[in-house]
Scaffold this motif. Structure first.
Motif, mmCIF file in Angstrom:
data_model
loop_
_atom_site.group_PDB
_atom_site.id
_atom_site.type_symbol
_atom_site.label_atom_id
_atom_site.label_comp_id
_atom_site.label_asym_id
_atom_site.label_seq_id
_atom_site.Cartn_x
_atom_site.Cartn_y
_atom_site.Cartn_z
ATOM 1 N N CYS A 100 0.871 -1.186 0.000
ATOM 2 C CA CYS A 100 0.000 0.000 0.000
ATOM 3 C C CYS A 100 0.904 1.231 0.000
ATOM 4 C CB CYS A 100 -0.919 -0.007 1.215
ATOM 5 S SG CYS A 100 -2.122 -1.360 1.193
ATOM 6 N N HIS A 101 0.752 2.061 -1.015
ATOM 7 C CA HIS A 101 1.739 3.096 -1.277
ATOM 8 C C HIS A 101 1.426 4.453 -0.672
ATOM 9 C CE1 HIS A 101 -1.328 3.484 -4.440
ATOM 10 N NE2 HIS A 101 -1.019 4.766 -4.460
ATOM 11 N N ARG A 102 0.233 4.602 -0.095
ATOM 12 C CA ARG A 102 -0.128 5.935 0.393
ATOM 13 C C ARG A 102 -1.035 5.845 1.609
ATOM 14 N NH1 ARG A 102 -4.131 10.317 -2.461
ATOM 15 N NH2 ARG A 102 -3.455 12.159 -1.301
ATOM 16 N N VAL A 103 -0.752 6.679 2.589
ATOM 17 C CA VAL A 103 -1.665 6.854 3.707
ATOM 18 C C VAL A 103 -1.720 8.346 4.039
ATOM 19 C CG1 VAL A 103 0.063 6.540 5.540
ATOM 20 C CG2 VAL A 103 -2.333 6.018 5.993
ATOM 21 N N PRO A 105 -3.070 10.250 7.255
ATOM 22 C CA PRO A 105 -3.648 10.034 8.581
ATOM 23 C C PRO A 105 -4.998 10.724 8.740
ATOM 24 C CG PRO A 105 -1.300 10.471 8.767
ATOM 25 C CD PRO A 105 -1.662 10.705 7.336
ATOM 26 N N ASN A 106 -5.917 10.017 9.382
ATOM 27 C CA ASN A 106 -7.279 10.517 9.606
ATOM 28 C C ASN A 106 -8.040 10.762 8.305
ATOM 29 O OD1 ASN A 106 -6.756 10.641 12.453
ATOM 30 N ND2 ASN A 106 -5.707 12.590 12.098
ATOM 31 N N PHE A 107 -7.592 10.111 7.222
ATOM 32 C CA PHE A 107 -8.254 10.336 5.935
ATOM 33 C C PHE A 107 -8.402 9.034 5.159
ATOM 34 C CE2 PHE A 107 -8.030 12.366 1.526
ATOM 35 C CZ PHE A 107 -9.385 12.694 1.519
ATOM 36 N N VAL A 108 -7.334 8.559 4.515
ATOM 37 C CA VAL A 108 -7.451 7.357 3.694
ATOM 38 C C VAL A 108 -6.175 6.522 3.725
ATOM 39 C CG1 VAL A 108 -9.082 8.407 2.064
ATOM 40 C CG2 VAL A 108 -6.619 8.491 1.581
ATOM 41 N N LEU A 109 -6.352 5.232 3.414
ATOM 42 C CA LEU A 109 -5.259 4.305 3.106
ATOM 43 C C LEU A 109 -5.472 3.864 1.673
ATOM 44 C CD1 LEU A 109 -2.862 2.422 3.889
ATOM 45 C CD2 LEU A 109 -4.583 0.739 4.593
ATOM 46 N N VAL A 158 -11.510 4.591 3.445
ATOM 47 C CA VAL A 158 -11.673 5.833 4.197
ATOM 48 C C VAL A 158 -11.504 5.545 5.683
ATOM 49 C CG1 VAL A 158 -13.236 7.730 4.767
ATOM 50 C CG2 VAL A 158 -13.201 6.792 2.437
ATOM 51 N N LEU A 159 -10.627 6.308 6.329
ATOM 52 C CA LEU A 159 -10.350 6.115 7.752
ATOM 53 C C LEU A 159 -11.307 6.913 8.626
ATOM 54 C CD1 LEU A 159 -6.448 6.304 7.649
ATOM 55 C CD2 LEU A 159 -7.943 4.348 7.222
ATOM 56 N N GLU A 160 -11.670 8.093 8.173
ATOM 57 C CA GLU A 160 -12.675 8.912 8.836
ATOM 58 C C GLU A 160 -13.560 9.497 7.760
ATOM 59 O OE1 GLU A 160 -11.187 11.794 11.585
ATOM 60 O OE2 GLU A 160 -9.999 10.333 12.699
ATOM 61 N N GLY A 161 -14.687 10.064 8.140
ATOM 62 C CA GLY A 161 -15.591 10.635 7.151
ATOM 63 C C GLY A 161 -14.876 11.661 6.290
ATOM 64 N N ALA A 162 -14.734 11.364 5.004
ATOM 65 C CA ALA A 162 -13.952 12.212 4.105
ATOM 66 C C ALA A 162 -14.849 13.203 3.379
ATOM 67 C CB ALA A 162 -13.202 11.341 3.094
ATOM 68 N N GLN A 163 -14.454 14.462 3.392
ATOM 69 C CA GLN A 163 -15.184 15.496 2.659
ATOM 70 C C GLN A 163 -14.677 15.514 1.222
ATOM 71 O OE1 GLN A 163 -17.786 17.171 4.127
ATOM 72 N NE2 GLN A 163 -17.335 15.696 5.744
ATOM 73 N N LEU A 164 -15.209 14.610 0.435
ATOM 74 C CA LEU A 164 -14.809 14.464 -0.958
ATOM 75 C C LEU A 164 -15.982 14.779 -1.866
ATOM 76 C CD1 LEU A 164 -12.874 11.088 -0.732
ATOM 77 C CD2 LEU A 164 -11.863 13.271 -1.364
ATOM 78 N N ASP A 165 -15.682 15.361 -3.015
ATOM 79 C CA ASP A 165 -16.716 15.501 -4.028
ATOM 80 C C ASP A 165 -17.117 14.105 -4.502
ATOM 81 O OD1 ASP A 165 -16.713 18.293 -3.960
ATOM 82 O OD2 ASP A 165 -15.062 18.418 -5.397
ATOM 83 N N PRO A 166 -18.349 13.926 -4.963
ATOM 84 C CA PRO A 166 -18.825 12.589 -5.358
ATOM 85 C C PRO A 166 -18.274 12.160 -6.712
ATOM 86 C CG PRO A 166 -20.545 14.195 -5.717
ATOM 87 C CD PRO A 166 -19.439 14.935 -5.041
ATOM 88 N N GLY A 186 -2.984 4.336 9.778
ATOM 89 C CA GLY A 186 -3.017 5.778 9.596
ATOM 90 C C GLY A 186 -2.444 6.517 10.794
ATOM 91 N N ALA A 187 -2.744 6.028 11.993
ATOM 92 C CA ALA A 187 -2.270 6.693 13.206
ATOM 93 C C ALA A 187 -0.751 6.648 13.331
ATOM 94 C CB ALA A 187 -2.913 6.052 14.429
ATOM 95 N N GLU A 188 -0.120 5.647 12.713
ATOM 96 C CA GLU A 188 1.342 5.531 12.773
ATOM 97 C C GLU A 188 2.029 6.582 11.913
ATOM 98 O OE1 GLU A 188 1.932 1.525 11.547
ATOM 99 O OE2 GLU A 188 1.093 0.677 13.388
ATOM 100 N N GLY A 189 1.303 7.134 10.952
ATOM 101 C CA GLY A 189 1.850 8.197 10.126
ATOM 102 C C GLY A 189 2.613 7.694 8.914
ATOM 103 N N THR A 190 3.323 8.616 8.271
ATOM 104 C CA THR A 190 4.042 8.319 7.038
ATOM 105 C C THR A 190 5.547 8.256 7.286
ATOM 106 O OG1 THR A 190 4.181 10.669 6.469
ATOM 107 C CG2 THR A 190 2.289 9.448 5.639
#
Length: 207
Positions: A100-103, A105-109, A158-166, A186-190
């Motif tokens: 998994c190439h991107r995280v 935090p508090n958003f997405v994996l 999604v790790l938390e409710g994401a404010q994304l356009d549909p 996500g909590a561990e960071g990048t």
């Protein structure tokens, strides 16, 4: 927070409209193509066959990772072509032994790129399956893209409710235990690059 979830850009597709001439009669309307349409975009990160055009469905899969199993409930009624593609790639081992190439935090994996660069894909693209009313609460499983109709293999949880356009096709949800695994990642960071998880997250299989 609005963050673009980037995936492999599809190759540019050129279409040409052909006008009939020499007749006043209306041409019959072209029939809409049936089933799912998958368009080749070039070499994939791993060699795979195109998914079947007729969705076979699928309800549940398990993403086995080095951090634990993430169980997924798929939604073939809402996104038949995305589910069909995901299941096909899983059956062909496309996701096996990938990082998994991107995280965020508090958003997405984000996962699904065998090259772990954020630019790799399966060598094909398919259309969005969105209604314009999509929301992205925690536990949502959706396709990453680089613009309209550029879905490939990259997906995000999604790790938390994401404010994304549909703009992102939702094709399932992860279970509570799987969400906890993703949230812990996500909590561990990048790491030093500011993008990849600080501790490697490797998908062992999807089945």
């Amino acid at each position: 927070m609005r963050t673009r979830l980037l995936a492999l850009p599809a190759a540019a597709l050129m279409t040409f409209a052909l006008a009939a001439c020499g007749s006043d009669e209306e041409e019959p309307a072209a029939a809409e193509p049936s089933g799912c349409q998958y368009t080749e975009t070039g070499d994939g990160a791993k060699p795979v066959d195109l998914p079947p055009s007729e969705p076979a469905g699928g309800d549940e899969l398990t993403i086995a990772t080095n951090r634990g199993d993430i169980k997924v409930a798929l939604t073939p009624d809402a996104a038949p072509c995305a589910v069909n593609s995901f299941v096909s790639l899983a059956e062909q081992g496309f996701f096996d032994d990938t990082v998994c190439h991107r995280v965020v935090p508090n958003f997405v994996l984000q996962c699904g790129d065998p090259t772990a660069t954020g630019t790799g894909g399966p060598g094909y693209a398919f259309a969005d399956e969105v209604t314009g009313s999509e929301t992205y609460p925690a536990g949502t499983l959706a396709m990453a893209n680089s613009g309209p109709d550029t879905n490939g293999s990259q997906f995000f949880i999604v790790l938390e409710g994401a404010q994304l356009d549909p703009l992102y096709t939702v094709f399932g949800t992860v279970d509570d235990a799987g969400l906890k695994i993703a949230e812990d990642i996500g909590a561990e960071g990048t790491g030093p690059d500011g993008t990849a998880p600080v501790n490697e997250v490797r998908i062992e299989s999807v089945s």
